[in-house]
Design a protein around this motif. Structure first.
Motif, PDB file in Angstrom:
ATOM      1  N   ILE A 116      18.534 -18.813 -47.960  1.00 50.39           N
ATOM      2  CA  ILE A 116      18.463 -20.231 -47.606  1.00 50.39           C
ATOM      3  C   ILE A 116      19.182 -20.509 -46.291  1.00 50.39           C
ATOM      4  N   HIS A 117      20.157 -19.625 -45.924  1.00 52.02           N
ATOM      5  CA  HIS A 117      20.918 -19.841 -44.694  1.00 52.02           C
ATOM      6  C   HIS A 117      20.031 -19.782 -43.449  1.00 52.02           C
ATOM      7  N   LEU A 118      18.838 -19.141 -43.590  1.00 45.82           N
ATOM      8  CA  LEU A 118      17.926 -19.085 -42.443  1.00 45.82           C
ATOM      9  C   LEU A 118      17.241 -20.432 -42.224  1.00 45.82           C
ATOM     10  N   VAL A 119      17.150 -21.212 -43.307  1.00 44.56           N
ATOM     11  CA  VAL A 119      16.485 -22.508 -43.224  1.00 44.56           C
ATOM     12  C   VAL A 119      17.503 -23.602 -42.923  1.00 44.56           C
ATOM     13  N   LYS A 120      18.615 -23.503 -43.639  1.00 43.57           N
ATOM     14  CA  LYS A 120      19.638 -24.551 -43.513  1.00 43.57           C
ATOM     15  C   LYS A 120      20.974 -23.880 -43.195  1.00 43.57           C
ATOM     16  N   ALA A 121      21.631 -24.294 -42.136  1.00 42.65           N
ATOM     17  CA  ALA A 121      22.887 -23.659 -41.728  1.00 42.65           C
ATOM     18  C   ALA A 121      23.965 -23.874 -42.787  1.00 42.65           C
ATOM     19  N   PRO A 122      24.844 -22.895 -42.975  1.00 44.51           N
ATOM     20  CA  PRO A 122      25.895 -23.015 -43.996  1.00 44.51           C
ATOM     21  C   PRO A 122      26.710 -24.295 -43.918  1.00 44.51           C
ATOM     22  N   PRO A 123      27.148 -24.763 -42.728  1.00 44.17           N
ATOM     23  CA  PRO A 123      27.927 -26.028 -42.713  1.00 44.17           C
ATOM     24  C   PRO A 123      27.153 -27.200 -43.314  1.00 44.17           C
ATOM     25  N   ALA A 124      25.833 -27.248 -43.011  1.00 47.51           N
ATOM     26  CA  ALA A 124      25.002 -28.322 -43.552  1.00 47.51           C
ATOM     27  C   ALA A 124      24.938 -28.234 -45.070  1.00 47.51           C
ATOM     28  N   GLN A 125      24.842 -26.976 -45.561  1.00 46.64           N
ATOM     29  CA  GLN A 125      24.804 -26.799 -47.033  1.00 46.64           C
ATOM     30  C   GLN A 125      26.116 -27.274 -47.660  1.00 46.64           C
ATOM     31  N   LEU A 126      27.231 -26.931 -46.988  1.00 48.25           N
ATOM     32  CA  LEU A 126      28.553 -27.296 -47.503  1.00 48.25           C
ATOM     33  C   LEU A 126      28.689 -28.816 -47.546  1.00 48.25           C
ATOM     34  N   ALA A 127      28.192 -29.485 -46.478  1.00 48.87           N
ATOM     35  CA  ALA A 127      28.312 -30.937 -46.404  1.00 48.87           C
ATOM     36  C   ALA A 127      27.461 -31.604 -47.490  1.00 48.87           C
ATOM     37  N   GLU A 128      26.353 -31.000 -47.763  1.00 50.62           N
ATOM     38  CA  GLU A 128      25.415 -31.610 -48.713  1.00 50.62           C
ATOM     39  C   GLU A 128      25.910 -31.490 -50.159  1.00 50.62           C
ATOM     40  N   ASP A 129      26.385 -30.269 -50.505  1.00 47.40           N
ATOM     41  CA  ASP A 129      26.773 -30.020 -51.898  1.00 47.40           C
ATOM     42  C   ASP A 129      27.999 -29.096 -51.911  1.00 47.40           C
ATOM     43  N   PRO A 130      29.198 -29.681 -51.649  1.00 48.20           N
ATOM     44  CA  PRO A 130      30.409 -28.844 -51.500  1.00 48.20           C
ATOM     45  C   PRO A 130      30.691 -27.976 -52.729  1.00 48.20           C
ATOM     46  N   GLU A 131      30.599 -28.578 -53.926  1.00 46.91           N
ATOM     47  CA  GLU A 131      30.952 -27.819 -55.153  1.00 46.91           C
ATOM     48  C   GLU A 131      30.003 -26.664 -55.383  1.00 46.91           C
ATOM     49  N   GLY A 132      28.704 -26.981 -55.301  1.00 52.27           N
ATOM     50  CA  GLY A 132      27.680 -25.957 -55.535  1.00 52.27           C
ATOM     51  C   GLY A 132      27.789 -24.835 -54.538  1.00 52.27           C
ATOM     52  N   TYR A 133      28.102 -25.163 -53.289  1.00 51.46           N
ATOM     53  CA  TYR A 133      28.171 -24.137 -52.255  1.00 51.46           C
ATOM     54  C   TYR A 133      29.342 -23.208 -52.505  1.00 51.46           C
ATOM     55  N   MET A 134      30.498 -23.794 -52.869  1.00 53.39           N
ATOM     56  CA  MET A 134      31.686 -22.972 -53.131  1.00 53.39           C
ATOM     57  C   MET A 134      31.445 -22.072 -54.341  1.00 53.39           C
TER      58      MET A 134
END
Lengths: 149, 136
Positions: free
Chosen positions: A113-131
């Motif tokens: 998924i990191h190829l589609v959405k950059a990790p910082p964006a993922q973290l901002a969107e769903d902090p708990e799920g990403y961690m």
């Protein structure tokens, strides 16, 4: 193309590719593009009653106009039937293909998924799920006693 | 396909000439012939005669290694002496060959025709005894 071995056995080849592979002493059952491979691995239709019509006939047949006409008609019919059966075989073989393809694609999307959405964006969107995703399972730490031994 | 691991990095030491190698390639028995050789009740090679066909030899033939007395049937190869034949039988290529020969009958013309959608050859009704006696 014909090759006659020195024990007078005759080999016919459909094309030079097959001849070259024969000279390399390859086993047709293990070469993926051959009919022998496809039959041995269940890719093609095997053991069908339509295979019984066409065969090498080593006996003279007296010419008969009616028989010839009927045979020509029958050939077309048999070919149609064989094609229909081969198609059905293919359909059966591919029955679960779409489902497994979708599952696989979903897995790839999840892992990359990191190829589609950059990790910082993922973290901002769903902090708990990403961690949660970043967590790695580690074996339980050994006790000090066992290490001393 | 490819070289057996123990045969790698040999360099030019054991290499034969082009013509010798070509002749050996053509004279070697094919896998389907050997497959039948191995299953024959009569021994294919009794120390004096090789298998009929490609490599039939008589003992004390000077053109053949070891005068044609030491023959490995599965690999269709002649050896210089009993010792080298015995050590050959301990090698990996020989054992691999044995494994192949234990398996099903090699691909044949009948198989090829079946794969092409043809049935078994039709040879008509068997000849009657009278015709057989006449020699047809």
């Amino acid at each position: 193309m014909t090759f006659v071995r020195n024990d007078s056995k005759v080999f016919h080849f459909c094309r030079s590719k097959c001849h070259r592979n024969f000279k390399m002493k390859r086993n047709p059952r293990k070469v993926a593009w051959t009919k022998a491979y496809r039959r041995a691995h269940g890719k093609d239709l095997t053991e069908d009653s339509t295979f019984e019509f066409e065969r090498r006939r080593n006996r003279p047949e007296k010419y008969n106009r009616v028989t010839v006409q009927k045979s020509v008609q029958a050939m077309k019919k048999v070919l149609d039937i064989r094609k229909a059966r081969a198609d059905r075989h293919w359909d059966n073989r591919m029955a679960g293909k779409k489902k497994s393809d979708t599952a696989e694609a979903r897995k790839v999307l999840e892992n990359e998924i990191h190829l589609v959405k950059a990790p910082p964006a993922q973290l901002a969107e769903d902090p708990e799920g990403y961690m949660e995703k970043l967590k790695v399972k580690v074996a339980a730490p050994q006790s000090m006693e066992s290490m001393e031994e | 396909m490819g070289k057996a691991p123990h045969n790698r990095n040999k360099g030019t030491k054991g290499k034969k000439g082009f013509k010798v190698a070509k002749r050996a390639h053509f004279e070697a028995r094919h896998i389907d012939q050997v497959w039948e050789d191995v299953r024959k009740e009569e021994p294919v090679h009794d120390g004096t005669h090789g298998p009929q066909g490609t490599t039939a030899r008589v003992a004390h033939d000077e053109d053949v290694a070891g005068l044609g007395q030491f023959y490995c049937i599965p690999c269709s190869k002649y050896f210089q002496n009993a010792f080298s034949l015995e050590s050959h039988e301990r090698t990996k290529p020989h054992k691999k060959r044995l494994k192949v020969l234990k398996g099903e009958r090699p691909h044949s013309r009948e198989d090829a025709e079946a794969c092409g959608g043809m049935g078994k050859p039709d040879n008509g009704p068997p000849l009657t005894e009278e015709i057989q006696e006449m020699g047809f």
